[in-house]
Design a protein around this motif. Structure first.
Motif, mmCIF file in Angstrom:
data_model
loop_
_atom_site.group_PDB
_atom_site.id
_atom_site.type_symbol
_atom_site.label_atom_id
_atom_site.label_comp_id
_atom_site.label_asym_id
_atom_site.label_seq_id
_atom_site.Cartn_x
_atom_site.Cartn_y
_atom_site.Cartn_z
ATOM 1 N N GLN A 174 -13.104 0.246 -0.742
ATOM 2 C CA GLN A 174 -13.073 -0.747 -1.824
ATOM 3 C C GLN A 174 -12.722 -0.092 -3.154
ATOM 4 N N ILE A 177 -9.044 0.500 -3.243
ATOM 5 C CA ILE A 177 -8.353 -0.772 -3.503
ATOM 6 C C ILE A 177 -8.453 -1.127 -4.982
ATOM 7 N N ASN A 178 -9.647 -0.959 -5.560
ATOM 8 C CA ASN A 178 -9.838 -1.261 -6.983
ATOM 9 C C ASN A 178 -8.974 -0.373 -7.879
ATOM 10 N N ASP A 229 -6.056 0.481 -7.170
ATOM 11 C CA ASP A 229 -4.654 0.155 -6.840
ATOM 12 C C ASP A 229 -3.956 1.314 -6.141
ATOM 13 N N ILE A 262 -3.547 -1.090 -0.475
ATOM 14 C CA ILE A 262 -3.667 -2.544 -0.374
ATOM 15 C C ILE A 262 -3.763 -2.905 1.108
ATOM 16 N N ILE A 263 -4.244 -4.088 1.379
ATOM 17 C CA ILE A 263 -4.316 -4.588 2.753
ATOM 18 C C ILE A 263 -3.254 -5.677 2.911
ATOM 19 N N TYR A 287 -3.481 -1.353 6.591
ATOM 20 C CA TYR A 287 -3.588 -0.656 5.317
ATOM 21 C C TYR A 287 -2.203 -0.200 4.878
#
Length: 214
Positions: A70, A73-74, A76, A79-80, A94
């Protein structure tokens, strides 16, 4: 098992620039380990490994893996993506493209020609071998038995770049902290400040001082 047996497990190709420069992307060590796992699974055809599968290859729990992913992802960095197979079944994968786009920008700044007439570069291999921050971080993590946080890495970087302690003197301070069985950077910092107040500026001066005060 012999090497030939291990070869059947396969190999993972990882960009040396990522190995050398991941701290400049503000990637934590657990984040870097997770990215290695995502690359390993992807290169074997596993585009969306479960947190449990990733955790099984690391010292992290599945919940810790979820937290690290996570965070990536935060930031950047990954991404999924949604996928669809030939039968119309929806899935996920992923995507590490954002990570490598950011890495490209770092490499453009960090890797420069050694000379205008030379094709050799001062780049990731030299940085990887000689970067004192990476080397010190590994030594602290080995002695402390845990990963350092980004804040702790920044503190070590400040010792090198702001206080201008040599990496060898920092290693001596780490050794003294370990001998005292105190495993935190605040204690190491107090040791360094004590030596600074005593105007001990070289490894030799510090070793003489330590011998004298045993």
């Amino acid at each position: 098992m012999e090497f030939q047996d291990y070869r059947h497990l396969g190999f993972t190709t990882l960009q040396n620039g990522l190995i050398a420069y991941y701290p400049k992307l503000n990637i934590s060590d657990p984040g870097f380990i997770t990215l290695i796992q995502l690359e390993a699974f992807s290169q074997k055809g596993g585009d969306f490994p479960t947190n449990e599968k990733i955790a099984a290859n690391t010292n992290m729990t599945a919940n810790q893996v979820a937290s690290v992913i996570q965070q990536l992802i935060n930031q950047d960095l990954i991404i999924i993506d949604q996928t669809q197979d030939g039968q119309g079944k929806i899935g996920n994968k992923y995507n590490l493209a954002p990570l490598y786009r950011k890495l490209d920008k770092v490499l453009e700044k960090e890797i420069v020609p050694q000379a205008t007439t030379s094709s050799q570069y001062i780049g990731s291999s030299t940085y990887l071998e000689n970067n004192p921050l990476n080397s010190l971080t590994r030594k602290f993590e080995i002695e402390f038995g845990r990963y350092l946080s980004p804040i702790e890495r920044e503190e070590i970087a400040a010792w090198l770049n702001v206080d201008h302690y040599s990496d060898k003197i920092i290693e001596l301070a780490l050794r003294e902290a370990v001998l005292s069985q105190v495993y935190n950077l605040k204690y190491v910092d107090r040791i360094l400040l004590n030596w600074q107040r005593r105007n001990l500026k070289t490894v030799e001066e510090i070793q003489t001082y330590l011998q004298r005060n045993k």
